[in-house]
Design an enzyme around this catalytic site. Structure first.
Site, PDB file in Angstrom:
ATOM      1  N   ASP A 191      -1.474   6.696   6.441  1.00 44.19           N
ATOM      2  CA  ASP A 191      -2.519   5.769   6.001  1.00 44.19           C
ATOM      3  C   ASP A 191      -2.760   4.797   7.148  1.00 44.19           C
ATOM      4  O   ASP A 191      -1.933   3.941   7.438  1.00 44.19           O
ATOM      5  CB  ASP A 191      -2.034   5.024   4.739  1.00 44.19           C
ATOM      6  CG  ASP A 191      -3.005   3.934   4.299  1.00 44.19           C
ATOM      7  OD1 ASP A 191      -4.052   3.752   4.946  1.00 44.19           O
ATOM      8  OD2 ASP A 191      -2.707   3.260   3.282  1.00 44.19           O
ATOM      9  N   LYS A 196     -11.926  -1.835   7.023  1.00 42.38           N
ATOM     10  CA  LYS A 196     -11.163  -2.707   7.916  1.00 42.38           C
ATOM     11  C   LYS A 196     -11.505  -2.508   9.392  1.00 42.38           C
ATOM     12  O   LYS A 196     -11.551  -3.463  10.117  1.00 42.38           O
ATOM     13  CB  LYS A 196      -9.673  -2.558   7.662  1.00 42.38           C
ATOM     14  CG  LYS A 196      -9.307  -3.309   6.389  1.00 42.38           C
ATOM     15  CD  LYS A 196      -8.150  -2.756   5.653  1.00 42.38           C
ATOM     16  CE  LYS A 196      -8.112  -3.313   4.246  1.00 42.38           C
ATOM     17  NZ  LYS A 196      -7.374  -2.458   3.339  1.00 42.38           N
ATOM     18  N   TRP A 234       0.832  -1.209   0.000  1.00 40.71           N
ATOM     19  CA  TRP A 234       0.000   0.000   0.000  1.00 40.71           C
ATOM     20  C   TRP A 234       0.862   1.253   0.000  1.00 40.71           C
ATOM     21  O   TRP A 234       0.527   2.253  -0.625  1.00 40.71           O
ATOM     22  CB  TRP A 234      -0.975  -0.016   1.179  1.00 40.71           C
ATOM     23  CG  TRP A 234      -1.944  -1.147   1.070  1.00 40.71           C
ATOM     24  CD1 TRP A 234      -2.090  -2.199   1.915  1.00 40.71           C
ATOM     25  CD2 TRP A 234      -2.901  -1.368   0.011  1.00 40.71           C
ATOM     26  NE1 TRP A 234      -3.067  -3.053   1.459  1.00 40.71           N
ATOM     27  CE2 TRP A 234      -3.580  -2.573   0.302  1.00 40.71           C
ATOM     28  CE3 TRP A 234      -3.253  -0.669  -1.153  1.00 40.71           C
ATOM     29  CZ2 TRP A 234      -4.586  -3.092  -0.516  1.00 40.71           C
ATOM     30  CZ3 TRP A 234      -4.258  -1.184  -1.968  1.00 40.71           C
ATOM     31  CH2 TRP A 234      -4.906  -2.373  -1.647  1.00 40.71           C
TER      32      TRP A 234
HETATM   33  C1  PLP Z   1      -6.780  -2.026   2.262  1.00 41.10           C
HETATM   34  C2  PLP Z   1      -5.786  -0.958   2.340  1.00 41.10           C
HETATM   35  C3  PLP Z   1      -5.719   0.067   1.379  1.00 41.10           C
HETATM   36  C4  PLP Z   1      -6.612   0.112   0.172  1.00 41.10           C
HETATM   37  O1  PLP Z   1      -7.883   0.422   0.522  1.00 41.10           O
HETATM   38  P1  PLP Z   1      -9.028   0.674  -0.577  1.00 41.10           P
HETATM   39  O2  PLP Z   1     -10.101   1.277   0.254  1.00 41.10           O
HETATM   40  O3  PLP Z   1      -9.375  -0.671  -1.131  1.00 41.10           O
HETATM   41  O4  PLP Z   1      -8.506   1.558  -1.623  1.00 41.10           O
HETATM   42  C5  PLP Z   1      -4.771   1.049   1.557  1.00 41.10           C
HETATM   43  N1  PLP Z   1      -3.933   1.053   2.598  1.00 41.10           N
HETATM   44  C6  PLP Z   1      -3.956   0.068   3.542  1.00 41.10           C
HETATM   45  C7  PLP Z   1      -2.994   0.120   4.688  1.00 41.10           C
HETATM   46  C8  PLP Z   1      -4.880  -0.958   3.435  1.00 41.10           C
HETATM   47  O5  PLP Z   1      -4.921  -1.923   4.361  1.00 41.10           O
END
Ligand code: PLP
Length: 356
Positions: free
Chosen positions: A168, A192, A101
């Site tokens: 993030d 998540k 990511w």
């Molecule tokens: C799942 C995830 C993403 C991507 O998320 P989307 O909503 O599918 O774009 C980005 N960063 C991390 C750390 C993730 O776990």
């Protein structure tokens, strides 16, 4: 049979969220209309997004200097949005590369300016968090990924720097206490720990905005979303309703501090078994292990089919590791009960007795 869902995302949510979302699909608030057919500007819809934003502020102790917005496009849309809103024309940003990511975030930001990768753990398939690195003081911001969902590593501390911190937090937001005032921006895809898929949250330090000199498209501009109170255009009412219900559930559990204790107990239970059991090995460096995603492999791949049968019989689903790591990944987000981890550990013990 009771199912134990270890999915990495979209993931398990509290049962009350499913029940209330299901009821709202038939009849929302005794209005005779489904939540799927109402305007996002109707009073009781506006209440949903207002409540969700207020709960993020309350649960994360967001200071007055920051605001909370919901957008669509998940965390992946935030990757370019971060650069558009924080990276000056002709400027430079620093990134910590700790996984897939982070790689994607870097790739998108590179479209808009110079990106300096201050450190990377790619040399060891991202199984650790680099610690000795310098953040250039002339960077417009420093970007990191707090929890690396795929590789099972988690930052236990954030660097102290004068450069605005951008993080993030998609896979560990609301799982433990974070000092929001230390961050210029925190963002996360919802699916998540926040709720169902369909939105992303951004917690933005307001006085950092409007300084890039860029002509930012409205939808991609945090200032527009703040001004419109997250109602710039049609937002997904059902998805944000799910987020709101999940946040209400979290508050009822005692908030972030209370859930953090349970998350620690789950992670300790899981990792003790991975370390104790002679048939498995954890893949992440011990000091960087994630409390959310525990990654581990079978020492003897030939036993995979046998282990998978035992998992299935115990009702354990979505334990497969990401293809970049292989093996197994136990994702233990807020809504996963300790009991599910205990069931998995019991299966691992029985497996060792049978095949060890
Ligand atoms: C799942 C995830 C993403 C991507 O998320 P989307 O909503 O599918 O774009 C980005 N960063 C991390 C750390 C993730 O776990």
């Amino acid at each position: 049979m009771k199912i134990h869902n270890f999915s990495a995302g979209p993931c398990i949510l509290p049962q009350v969220v499913f029940d209330k979302m299901a009821a709202a699909c038939i009849d929302f608030n005794n209005s005779g209309t489904s939540i799927l057919e109402i305007s996002h500007r109707r009073k009781d819809a506006v209440e949903i997004i207002d409540t969700a934003r207020a709960l993020v502020k309350e649960l994360m102790n967001v200071p007055e200097s920051h605001d909370v917005v919901f957008m669509q496009g998940g965390a992946s849309l935030q990757f370019p949005v971060v650069a558009l809103n924080f990276l000056k024309e002709g400027g430079k940003a620093a990134y910590l590369q700790t996984g897939k990511w982070a790689e994607n975030a870097i790739k998108e930001a590179k479209r808009f300016g110079e990106i300096e990768v201050v450190a990377s753990s790619k040399d060891k398939n991202y199984n650790y968090i680099p610690k000795d690195y310098q953040i250039p003081t002339d960077a417009d911001y420093f970007h990191c990924t707090s929890n690396n969902t795929i590789f099972g590593t988690q930052m236990k501390a954030f660097p102290s720097t004068e450069v605005p911190l951008v993080c993030d937090m998609s896979s560990d937001i609301l799982s433990k206490k974070v000092d929001v005032s230390k961050f210029g921006l925190i963002y996360a895809g919802a699916q998540k720990n926040m709720g169902p898929a369909g939105s992303a949250v951004a917690i933005v330090q307001k006085d950092l905005l409007g300084k890039t000199g860029r002509n930012i498209p409205d939808y991609l501009n945090y200032e527009v979303h703040i001004k419109k109170e997250s109602s710039f255009n049609t937002w997904p009412v059902i998805a944000i309703y799910g987020v709101m219900l999940n946040l209400q559930w979290l508050k009822e559990q005692g908030g972030v501090d209370a859930i953090a204790k349970i998350n620690t107990a789950k992670a300790e239970t899981m990792y003790s078994e991975i370390d104790r059991n002679a048939l498995f090995t954890g893949t992440a460096a011990v000091e960087d292990r994630s409390q959310m995603n525990a990654t581990f492999v079978l020492n003897n791949e030939e036993l995979k089919a046998d282990f998978d049968v035992m998992l299935k019989e115990a009702g354990i689903v979505s334990l497969a590791g990401h293809r970049d790591v292989g093996g197994y990944r136990a994702s233990m987000y807020n809504a996963l009960p300790l009991e599910s981890v205990q069931v998995l550990v019991e299966v691992m013990k029985q497996f060792e007795q049978k095949f060890g």
